[in-house]
Design an enzyme around this catalytic site. Structure first.
Site, PDB file in Angstrom:
ATOM      1  CG  ASP A   1      -2.078  -0.973   1.154  1.00 39.11           C
ATOM      2  OD1 ASP A   1      -1.878  -1.875   0.190  1.00 39.11           O
ATOM      3  OD2 ASP A   1      -2.916  -1.116   2.083  1.00 39.11           O
ATOM      4  CG  ASP A   2       0.171   3.760   2.274  1.00 38.53           C
ATOM      5  OD1 ASP A   2      -1.000   3.636   1.982  1.00 38.53           O
ATOM      6  OD2 ASP A   2       0.780   3.647   3.348  1.00 38.53           O
TER       7      ASP A   2
ATOM      8  CG  HIS B   1      -4.152   2.766  -1.166  1.00 42.13           C
ATOM      9  ND1 HIS B   1      -4.873   2.036  -0.444  1.00 42.13           N
ATOM     10  CD2 HIS B   1      -3.320   3.294  -0.063  1.00 42.13           C
ATOM     11  CE1 HIS B   1      -4.584   1.629   0.807  1.00 42.13           C
ATOM     12  NE2 HIS B   1      -3.607   2.691   0.984  1.00 42.13           N
TER      13      HIS B   1
ATOM     14  CG  HIS C   1      -3.058   7.332   2.393  1.00 37.20           C
ATOM     15  ND1 HIS C   1      -3.529   7.197   3.778  1.00 37.20           N
ATOM     16  CD2 HIS C   1      -2.470   5.977   2.129  1.00 37.20           C
ATOM     17  CE1 HIS C   1      -3.088   6.086   4.133  1.00 37.20           C
ATOM     18  NE2 HIS C   1      -2.570   5.333   3.330  1.00 37.20           N
TER      19      HIS C   1
ATOM     20  CG  HIS D   1       2.062  -0.209   4.523  1.00 36.43           C
ATOM     21  ND1 HIS D   1       1.818  -1.223   5.340  1.00 36.43           N
ATOM     22  CD2 HIS D   1       0.898   0.626   4.318  1.00 36.43           C
ATOM     23  CE1 HIS D   1       0.546  -0.925   5.691  1.00 36.43           C
ATOM     24  NE2 HIS D   1       0.128   0.032   5.113  1.00 36.43           N
TER      25      HIS D   1
END
Length: 711
Positions: A89-90, A140, A144, A241
């Site tokens: 993620d991210d 995503h 965020h 992540h």
């Protein structure tokens, strides 16, 4: 003062352009603020999730890959046995995503990357590398953002912008989506489910996790490996992540986890490949174009924010440097003045005071009376009536004061009136005075003292605002006090005084003759005249104890007209004497010190002030209010201290300081709008007419003590 100057039709379109520019600038900054501050990684989820409906058991008890129908029905799927879907993620992150890709390539593993749209816009090459190496990309959101804490319309924007960004970078439309701050199915709340349904309605499959490593906490490599380890023989979606902080532990954990599980017969693949889902479809041309436009807008807004931040820093540094120089010069000048004050006042010969007057009936009597009451011996007063229509000359003649004469002429302008008076003057020392100015009894004597030095051609006196009781008057009073007691002291020490004000100035006749009299080809004849004197080699000094009182504009409209004329005339004079920049001697000091100062602090920085205001609005909306308030308070405190020091130098009361913070509203904006208007007119090559200020007689009515010397 004269109709001599032909008026060009003043432009109006530039105000519309300025408004559009400021709106576009604010919109760009707001977009950057939205991307960088509102929903950016690190802002965290909502402290208290809003209430929501119930969550179907099919979701909480099912697998991590969800299809949610329009009726809310949930179908879930899990990874096949011995199949691991690593998810990150991210990202993309320029430091950690490539390192993770290198580890995956080393072991022939594939993974799914849930990428933030704004980060994709910043690093589209990394997103393309992810796909080219056999991995897949899911959405995503764009910033965020915590989907449970924002309204439905913004959730839609977050998903749409994210899809557009990924489509522009990769040419593919993501099908998979993972909400920020999500975890495993059994942790889904009612509010989460509402957000998931909206994402599913947009055509997305939801991917949560079986194993949340919480690597963002950086618990250690061993803890991350343990958290990622699936139940024996089972498959799993593992959440990690690749951005949002230091991911060295994540990289190290992957380098140990992958070969260990591969040795146990596990395979590492993407979510779609593991479940036999169709690959992401090619993005339509329109969506790709919207994505490119989005990336350009994000890049432009980021550049704007950085540029304005740099501009603010430059302005602060220049202001601090200017203030330091002003304070140092003020101390030097104060010591010089104190040394001169110990010397007795001397009679330097007859002095002629020339008063050009055009419709000055409100104040002319007080002006002439104050001059006649001067304690300087052998004082001649010549009032030149420049075609007044209000009986100005008649008022002076009816006074029947000794030593006062009146010359009438057809309206020809203030410079012509001054030159007429100079031609009729008998004294070798000339004091040029505006028709709305009241002198203190000792002003003339103190004003002419520096002319004892033979190389001094002119002396500037100290002008004070008489009508200072209202808010506008207080603002102008403070402006005058700061300008005369800091700027003029600095110019005196630097030997580059650009202006001897029309309200109170003394001149050596030889210097006036040397430059051919008062020029008439600019609106700021006092500035033009002073610059010509310096370029001719004469010194210009400042006498702070020679005080005269003047009537300041009593309305914003009058203030606009006065400052517009001053600013435009100063630009004319600066351009006229521009060759001083490359000359040597006194002219070079004027050019490289005085003209550079005027250009920087009275033209260029005011032209950028509107952008500073827009940046201030941006700061209030998006930056921490505590920091914004601290910066504003610090800036205001410096202004108050500076003004306080100037008041102290001028032996004035500190009472008006309370109004200084309010100058940031209306007054400051008016001043920089004047500069903008003047610059536009100057670029168009127009000639501005005289804007005469309507007099109210404030000098006479508000200064009954002006005829008495100060203690």
């Amino acid at each position: 003062m004269s109709a001599k100057h032909v008026r060009l039709r003043e432009p109006a379109a530039h105000w519309l352009l300025l408004c559009v520019f400021m709106v576009v600038l604010l919109a760009g900054l707001c977009f950057n603020g939205y991307v960088s501050h509102v929903g950016a990684e690190g802002s965290g989820p909502a402290p208290v999730p809003p209430a929501g409906g119930s969550v179907p058991a099919a979701l909480t008890d099912g697998g991590p890959v969800l299809r949610i129908g329009t009726d809310g029905a949930v179908t879930s799927r899990s990874m096949p046995d011995r199949t691991i879907a690593l998810t990150f993620d991210d990202g993309p992150d320029p430091q950690w995503t490539p390192k993770i890709l290198d580890v995956l390539a080393r072991y022939g593993a594939h993974a799914t990357f849930f990428q933030v749209g704004s980060a994709v816009n910043e690093h589209p090459d990394i997103a393309r590398r992810v796909l080219s190496e056999g991995h897949e990309i899911g959405a995503h959101t764009f910033t965020h953002a915590d989907l449970t804490s924002i309204p439905a319309w913004r959730r839609g924007i977050e998903l749409t912008l994210s899809n557009n960004a990924i489509a522009a970078a990769t040419g593919r439309v993501p099908v998979l989506v993972r909400p920020p701050y999500s975890s495993e199915p059994d942790a889904v709340t009612g509010a989460d489910f509402t957000a998931l349904r909206q994402a599913a309605a947009a055509g997305h499959l939801i991917v949560l996790a079986d194993r949340d490593t919480e690597d963002w906490r950086r618990p250690g490599v061993a803890a991350i490996i343990a958290a990622a380890q699936p139940a024996k023989g089972r498959g799993a979606v593992v959440m990690m992540h690749d951005s949002g902080g230091n991911r060295a532990q994540t990289v190290a954990a992957l380098d140990a986890l992958i070969p260990r599980l591969q040795a146990q017969g596990y395979r590492f693949t993407t979510v779609s490949a593991a479940l036999g889902l169709p690959a992401a479809a090619a993005a339509p041309t329109g969506q790709r174009l919207r994505g490119h436009a989005l990336r350009w807008a994000q890049a432009g807004s980021g550049w704007l924010a950085r540029a304005l931040t740099a501009l603010m820093l430059v302005a602060v540094v220049l202001a601090a440097l200017r203030l330091a120089i002003q304070l140092i010069c003020a101390r030097i000048h104060l010591r010089r003045v104190r040394r001169r004050a110990r010397e007795p006042l001397r009679f330097l010969g007859p002095v002629t005071v020339v008063v050009p007057a055009y419709n000055e009936s409100a104040n002319i009597a007080a002006t002439v009376r104050s001059l006649v009451a001067s304690d300087y011996p052998q004082l001649e007063v010549i009032v030149v009536d420049d075609g007044s229509s209000d009986g100005t000359a008649d008022i002076v003649e009816r006074l029947r004061l000794p030593g006062v004469s009146v010359i009438r002429q057809a309206n020809a302008g203030k410079p012509a009136a001054l030159n007429t008076g100079i031609a009729h003057a008998r004294g070798d020392i000339l004091v040029l005075v505006d028709g709305d100015t009241v002198f203190e009894p000792d002003a003339v004597g103190r004003l002419v003292q520096p002319l004892r030095e033979p190389d001094v051609g002119a002396v500037s006196g100290n002008t004070k605002v008489a009508n200072r009781r209202g808010l506008l008057g207080r603002w102008q009073h403070l402006e005058y006090v700061i300008g005369f007691n800091l700027d003029r002291r600095m110019f005196d020490v630097a030997r580059c005084m650009p202006t001897v004000p029309g309200a109170i100035g003394a001149f050596r006749r030889a210097a006036v003759v040397d430059v051919g009299g008062v020029p008439a080809d600019t609106l700021a004849e006092d500035t033009d005249f002073t610059m010509a004197l310096i370029r001719a080699g004469w010194r210009i000094l400042y006498a702070p104890d020679a005080v005269a009182w003047t009537e300041a504009p009593a309305s914003l409209r009058q203030l606009w007209r006065q400052r517009y004329r001053w600013c435009y005339g100063t630009m004319q004079a600066t351009w006229k004497h521009r060759r001083a920049l490359v000359q040597s001697g006194p002219a070079g000091r004027l050019g490289r010190r005085g003209l550079t100062y005027l250009l920087l602090f009275q033209v260029l920085l005011p032209l950028t002030a509107c952008m500073v205001d827009v940046y201030g609005v941006y700061g209030v909306l998006f930056l921490p209010l505590g920091k914004v308030a601290a910066v504003w308070a610090g800036f205001t405190l410096v202004q108050v201290l500076t003004a306080g020091y100037a008041l102290h130098l001028d032996r004035e009361r500190f009472g008006p300081l309370w109004s200084l913070p309010l100058q940031q509203i209306v007054y400051r904006q008016l001043m920089y709008l004047v500069v903008i208007q003047s610059t536009v007119m100057a670029l168009l090559g127009g000639r501005l007419r005289w804007h005469r200020m309507a007099r109210t007689g404030a000098v006479a009515s508000q200064l009954p003590s002006a005829l008495h010397p100060r203690g």
